[in-house]
Every structure is written in C-alpha cells, then in structure tokens.
Enzyme design. Sequence first.
Site, PDB file in Angstrom:
ATOM      1  N   LYS A   1      -9.678  -1.872  -9.987  1.00  0.00           N
ATOM      2  CA  LYS A   1     -10.112  -0.765  -9.118  1.00  0.00           C
ATOM      3  C   LYS A   1      -8.878  -0.074  -8.553  1.00  0.00           C
ATOM      4  O   LYS A   1      -8.200  -0.591  -7.676  1.00  0.00           O
ATOM      5  CB  LYS A   1     -10.990  -1.245  -7.961  1.00  0.00           C
TER       6      LYS A   1
ATOM      7  N   THR B   1      -6.934  -4.353   5.126  1.00  0.00           N
ATOM      8  CA  THR B   1      -7.814  -4.495   3.954  1.00  0.00           C
ATOM      9  C   THR B   1      -7.739  -5.920   3.416  1.00  0.00           C
ATOM     10  O   THR B   1      -8.751  -6.489   2.995  1.00  0.00           O
ATOM     11  CB  THR B   1      -7.417  -3.482   2.857  1.00  0.00           C
TER      12      THR B   1
ATOM     13  N   SER C   1      -2.823  -2.864   2.149  1.00  0.00           N
ATOM     14  CA  SER C   1      -2.468  -3.038   3.557  1.00  0.00           C
ATOM     15  C   SER C   1      -3.038  -4.341   4.134  1.00  0.00           C
ATOM     16  O   SER C   1      -3.981  -4.922   3.584  1.00  0.00           O
ATOM     17  CB  SER C   1      -2.989  -1.853   4.360  1.00  0.00           C
TER      18      SER C   1
ATOM     19  N   GLU D   1       4.433  -0.936  10.232  1.00  0.00           N
ATOM     20  CA  GLU D   1       4.802  -0.251   8.988  1.00  0.00           C
ATOM     21  C   GLU D   1       4.360   1.220   9.062  1.00  0.00           C
ATOM     22  O   GLU D   1       3.182   1.502   9.259  1.00  0.00           O
ATOM     23  CB  GLU D   1       4.098  -0.929   7.814  1.00  0.00           C
TER      24      GLU D   1
ATOM     25  N   GLU E   1      -0.514  -8.993  -1.951  1.00  0.00           N
ATOM     26  CA  GLU E   1       0.817  -8.379  -1.825  1.00  0.00           C
ATOM     27  C   GLU E   1       0.676  -7.240  -0.828  1.00  0.00           C
ATOM     28  O   GLU E   1       0.065  -6.221  -1.127  1.00  0.00           O
ATOM     29  CB  GLU E   1       1.293  -7.879  -3.183  1.00  0.00           C
TER      30      GLU E   1
ATOM     31  N   CYS F   1       6.492  -0.382  -0.345  1.00  0.00           N
ATOM     32  CA  CYS F   1       6.260  -1.573   0.474  1.00  0.00           C
ATOM     33  C   CYS F   1       7.562  -2.299   0.795  1.00  0.00           C
ATOM     34  O   CYS F   1       7.726  -2.862   1.867  1.00  0.00           O
ATOM     35  CB  CYS F   1       5.316  -2.519  -0.249  1.00  0.00           C
TER      36      CYS F   1
HETATM   37  P1  NAD Z   1      -5.195   0.044   1.422  1.00  0.00           P
HETATM   38  O1  NAD Z   1      -5.267  -1.366   1.867  1.00  0.00           O
HETATM   39  O2  NAD Z   1      -5.784   1.088   2.297  1.00  0.00           O
HETATM   40  O3  NAD Z   1      -5.887   0.232   0.009  1.00  0.00           O
HETATM   41  C1  NAD Z   1      -5.479  -0.502  -1.124  1.00  0.00           C
HETATM   42  C2  NAD Z   1      -6.640  -0.624  -2.083  1.00  0.00           C
HETATM   43  O4  NAD Z   1      -7.655  -1.400  -1.476  1.00  0.00           O
HETATM   44  C3  NAD Z   1      -7.291   0.704  -2.483  1.00  0.00           C
HETATM   45  O5  NAD Z   1      -7.633   0.642  -3.850  1.00  0.00           O
HETATM   46  C4  NAD Z   1      -8.535   0.723  -1.627  1.00  0.00           C
HETATM   47  O6  NAD Z   1      -9.590   1.487  -2.166  1.00  0.00           O
HETATM   48  C5  NAD Z   1      -8.902  -0.745  -1.639  1.00  0.00           C
HETATM   49  N1  NAD Z   1      -9.809  -1.150  -0.567  1.00  0.00           N
HETATM   50  C6  NAD Z   1      -9.942  -0.615   0.678  1.00  0.00           C
HETATM   51  N2  NAD Z   1     -10.917  -1.263   1.353  1.00  0.00           N
HETATM   52  C7  NAD Z   1     -11.395  -2.227   0.537  1.00  0.00           C
HETATM   53  C8  NAD Z   1     -12.419  -3.212   0.658  1.00  0.00           C
HETATM   54  N3  NAD Z   1     -13.146  -3.328   1.769  1.00  0.00           N
HETATM   55  N4  NAD Z   1     -12.644  -4.034  -0.387  1.00  0.00           N
HETATM   56  C9  NAD Z   1     -11.926  -3.934  -1.518  1.00  0.00           C
HETATM   57  N5  NAD Z   1     -10.961  -2.998  -1.698  1.00  0.00           N
HETATM   58  C10 NAD Z   1     -10.693  -2.156  -0.688  1.00  0.00           C
HETATM   59  O7  NAD Z   1      -3.650   0.335   1.150  1.00  0.00           O
HETATM   60  P2  NAD Z   1      -2.980   1.694   0.708  1.00  0.00           P
HETATM   61  O8  NAD Z   1      -2.889   2.601   1.884  1.00  0.00           O
HETATM   62  O9  NAD Z   1      -3.617   2.180  -0.540  1.00  0.00           O
HETATM   63  O10 NAD Z   1      -1.521   1.195   0.297  1.00  0.00           O
HETATM   64  C11 NAD Z   1      -0.469   1.102   1.201  1.00  0.00           C
HETATM   65  C12 NAD Z   1      -0.226  -0.333   1.584  1.00  0.00           C
HETATM   66  O11 NAD Z   1       0.029  -1.112   0.432  1.00  0.00           O
HETATM   67  C13 NAD Z   1       0.992  -0.494   2.452  1.00  0.00           C
HETATM   68  O12 NAD Z   1       0.713  -1.399   3.489  1.00  0.00           O
HETATM   69  C14 NAD Z   1       2.029  -1.064   1.506  1.00  0.00           C
HETATM   70  O13 NAD Z   1       3.065  -1.790   2.112  1.00  0.00           O
HETATM   71  C15 NAD Z   1       1.182  -1.924   0.623  1.00  0.00           C
HETATM   72  N6  NAD Z   1       1.878  -2.197  -0.635  1.00  0.00           N
HETATM   73  C16 NAD Z   1       2.326  -3.464  -0.872  1.00  0.00           C
HETATM   74  C17 NAD Z   1       3.025  -3.747  -2.039  1.00  0.00           C
HETATM   75  C18 NAD Z   1       3.523  -5.128  -2.327  1.00  0.00           C
HETATM   76  O14 NAD Z   1       3.804  -5.407  -3.493  1.00  0.00           O
HETATM   77  N7  NAD Z   1       3.657  -5.998  -1.360  1.00  0.00           N
HETATM   78  C19 NAD Z   1       3.232  -2.736  -2.967  1.00  0.00           C
HETATM   79  C20 NAD Z   1       2.771  -1.463  -2.696  1.00  0.00           C
HETATM   80  C21 NAD Z   1       2.076  -1.197  -1.521  1.00  0.00           C
END
Ligand code: NAD
Length: 487
Positions: free
Chosen positions: A181, A238, A235, A384, A256, A289
């Site tokens: 997804k 989530t 994040s 962050e 992650e 990230c």
């Molecule tokens: P997010 O958590 O808002 O969304 C990530 C994904 O989760 C999206 O596909 C979203 O649709 C899905 N999601 C949201 N609610 C959900 C639920 N209830 N059930 C299942 N899936 C759900 O994060 P974002 O804003 O897309 O990404 C930014 C974040 O990602 C930042 O915190 C960043 O640091 C982190 N990130 C971490 C890494 C790593 O490798 N550690 C890499 C890239 C980004």
Amino acid sequence: MSTHLTTVAGVAVDTRHFIGGERIASTETFTDVSPIDGSVLAEISRGTAMEAAAAVAAAKAAFPAWAATPRAERARLLHAIADGVERRLEELALVETTDNGALLRSHRRGVMPRVAHNFRFFANWLLELDHEDFTTRGHTNHVTWDPAGPCVLITPWNAPLMLATWKVAPALAAGDTVVLKPAEWSPLTASLLADIAAEAGLPAGVLNVVQGYGSEVGDPLTAHPDVRRISFTGSVPTARHIAASAAANLTPLSLELGGKSPLLVFADADLDLAAGLAVEQYDNAGQVCLAATRILVEAPVAEEFTRRFTEKAAALRQGDPREESTDIGPTIHPRQLEKIDGFVRRALEAGARAVIGGHRGEGQYYVPTLLTDVRQDSEIVQEEVFGPVLTLQTFEDEDEAVRLANDTRFGLAATVATGDAERAARVTARLVAGTVWVNCFFVRDLKAPFGGSRHSGVGREGGTWSFDFYCDVKNTVTAPKGFKDHG
Ligand code: NAD
C-alpha cells in the site's frame, strides 16, 4: 485509452489497484496532485475493506506455489523485475519526480538504479543465504529460512519506490507474497511496479498493490488475520496505531519510523567537510527520515562552522525539481508546508533566531532554514519537522555533546565529524542510533542492518536481517543413524 489510464510526464499509469494479477477499480477515487505546480495528475482508485480483503485473499492463494518455487527461480524473476526497472528507469524517474517533487537528477542517477539494485541484491543474497549445520551430542542442527506467508507493506511518500522495493524485494525473495500500500500523496510508481512485475512474469497474486487512505484500506490490511508480516515505514503515530491493530493476531512487525538525528561537529573536524555534511541535510527539501537536523558544534569553532555552512547553503538553488541545476525542490503537499511553517513560527516566537531562512518561499517551497538560540527541551529540538529546517546548538566537551545527542525520544541515525579516530570510537560507542556515520553521510550498503532505536523503530532490515524478518526461521534437529538413547 482506458479511462483508468492517466498520462504523467508522458508515461501511461494505471490508476486502479492490482489484485490477483488483475486491474480492479474502486467506485470511489482520491485526487493525486503534483507538488511542483499543484496540477491534478490522476484520480486514483480509493481502496476500502473490500479491496483489502481481496488483495490479502489473492496473496494467500498465491502463497503456496510461490513459497514452493525454487530459490533459483525466485531469484531469476527478481532479476527480471530489475531488468524491467532498468528498461523503464527514465519513465520511473519522471513519474516519481512529478508525483513527489524530489529531484529528477537524483531519481535518475541514485534512486531508480537503487530500486533495481534492491531486487538484484536480495535475489543474490537469497542464493547465498545459509547457516552452517552444527551438532549437539551427535545430532545435526539444520537452520532454514521458511517463507512466512502474505505480507502487508506500507510505505510513505518521501521516497516512494525506493522504500517500497526495499521491502518488496526481500519479501518476494523470501518466498512470501505481498500486498503493497503506497502513500496516498505519491502512489504512481507503485502502479508502474505492478506492470513491471507482471511483464517480468511474476505469477498473479504474488505482488498486489492497493491504494487509498490509511484509515480506509490500511486498517483492514493490518488487522487481517491471514497476514503474517507487516513492514511499515512512516510516522510514529501511525506506527502506534498499526502495532495496536496487529496485536490482535500477534502479526510480527517491522517499523521504520521518524528521526531527529544529530550531527556532532568537534573542533578537531575538517570544518569544510562538516559544513558540507550539514548542508546535505536539505536534500529532498529535508523530507528524509535519516536527516541530521540537530547540528551540535563544539563552541570554539561554532562561528567558523556557521560561516562556512552559510556560504555553502547560499549556493543551493531552489526551484523546479526537473531542472538539472536545482538542489532543493518543493515540499510534498500544502499540509506538509503548513506543518513546517508552524514549527518554525512557534520556534521563532519562543526566542529562536533564524541564521538563514525562517519563512516560506513561493508556492509550495520552504526556504532552507537554520535556527539557533534554541532550548534543548523545545519543540523544534525534540520533534521531527520533516522539512528543510535545521537547528544549531553548541557544546563544551565530549560528555555534553553525547548528552545532547542522546537527549531525544528518537534513535535513527547520528553523524560525527571529527579528525580524531579515538574520539570517534569513544563517541560512537555512546550514541543511541541504528546507524552512525563518521565523517560521511548516507553511505548505505544493503547488507548492513538498518532500523531505528527507541521511537525510531522496531527491528532491523537489510541482508540476512531482512530474511530473519520475512521468514519463519526454523531449526531441524536430526538424530544420528541408529541413535536410541533418549533416557
Ligand atoms: P504516515 O505515517 O502518515 O504514512 C505512512 C503510510 O502509512 C502511508 O502509506 C499512509 O497511508 C499509511 N497509513 C496511515 N494511517 C494508516 C493506518 N491507520 N493503517 C495503515 N496504514 C496507514 O507517514 P508519512 O507522512 O507518509 O511519512 C513521513 C514519516 O515517515 C516521517 O516520520 C519519516 O521520518 C518516516 N520515514 C521513515 C523512514 C525510515 O526508514 N525510518 C524512511 C522514510 C520516512
């Protein structure tokens, strides 16, 4: 042309889900917009519990045959997918840039080659994956990595295809089937990946892609009892939600998450190198990230460091990410821009000083910002931002540097700039982080463990760690021939 095809940067992209080898449309759609100019790119099929159930059912049905497929054949198919990625590299780069606003030149030269490498690396690693047998009172212990079942892979928008394939490739190599997804702000390259996998000959149902919002299609996926692994990048809030959802079925999770990583600059460092490392943190408009967003500098060199940093930052060009000369593109979405702006405004109100930036640019751009006079316990130091915003603090000695660096709920990465190898060894040993770089940044080998400590994540992926996660690791103990002594 089918009404389900949209043309983005000259490339036809299917807006439907990909389930069981078929394109399936939802009755509802969501709008995908380009961060470059706000233009509407596509109306994307918006998944619900129904599509989630269909995708998991397809992955479950495809699992036994895929799990039984010999390793060499799985590896061959992964290489065929990598070939397809390489053939369509330019198209993937163009679509990704149009969809998420990150630099086209990075997508062409760094990101998309790495996407292909993700498949090749895990295909090759699979063929090498082995554990030497060992004996216990004459009995042979034989360790195997058995396929685990259908996996749900959920990814964010900041590096869509790279992060998706970093999960898809090891999961498929492991013999698992996948429901991917992608994030709703940048779903397009996942759809192209489905095409590439089908063209490569991956059997129907082995890779499924469902699109939509987390609350609508994500929840039913993560709560599904037939799902045997969930790997999530995104994040912390989530992640908490997904962990609670997975708890009902005790589905193993790899998380992650975010970071607030430090860059420690000691007085004995090559200050030019250190300033260069600091400026690199504006890559992808800071939506990374791993970004070292907290710059900690030893007090006596803070002024000189800041001078060099400011000089380098002034040379950065912000603009259209499709232009070769651009260094920083737009933020992904008006909501993200608003969030970044809010963090900086509150920090300035609390007494921070903007050394550079501190405000929005035109349209969806945020001007690269460095804030100083910030308190360790303030929001801007602890939370962050996920934008081109760095803070600068000073320290007096090694102990204070380590204390400030570790004083965070995150633990994804840390970078140390020092000319003293013994100091590097002492300091890195004390830092809490999944990855530590010394006098470098973002050097990543797929065989290295990757993940975060504390709230930056749960588990490690990369090399054998990925197979440990995506497989049921089994030990088979066989008695020697004729052995009868069981007490
Ligand atoms: P997010 O958590 O808002 O969304 C990530 C994904 O989760 C999206 O596909 C979203 O649709 C899905 N999601 C949201 N609610 C959900 C639920 N209830 N059930 C299942 N899936 C759900 O994060 P974002 O804003 O897309 O990404 C930014 C974040 O990602 C930042 O915190 C960043 O640091 C982190 N990130 C971490 C890494 C790593 O490798 N550690 C890499 C890239 C980004």
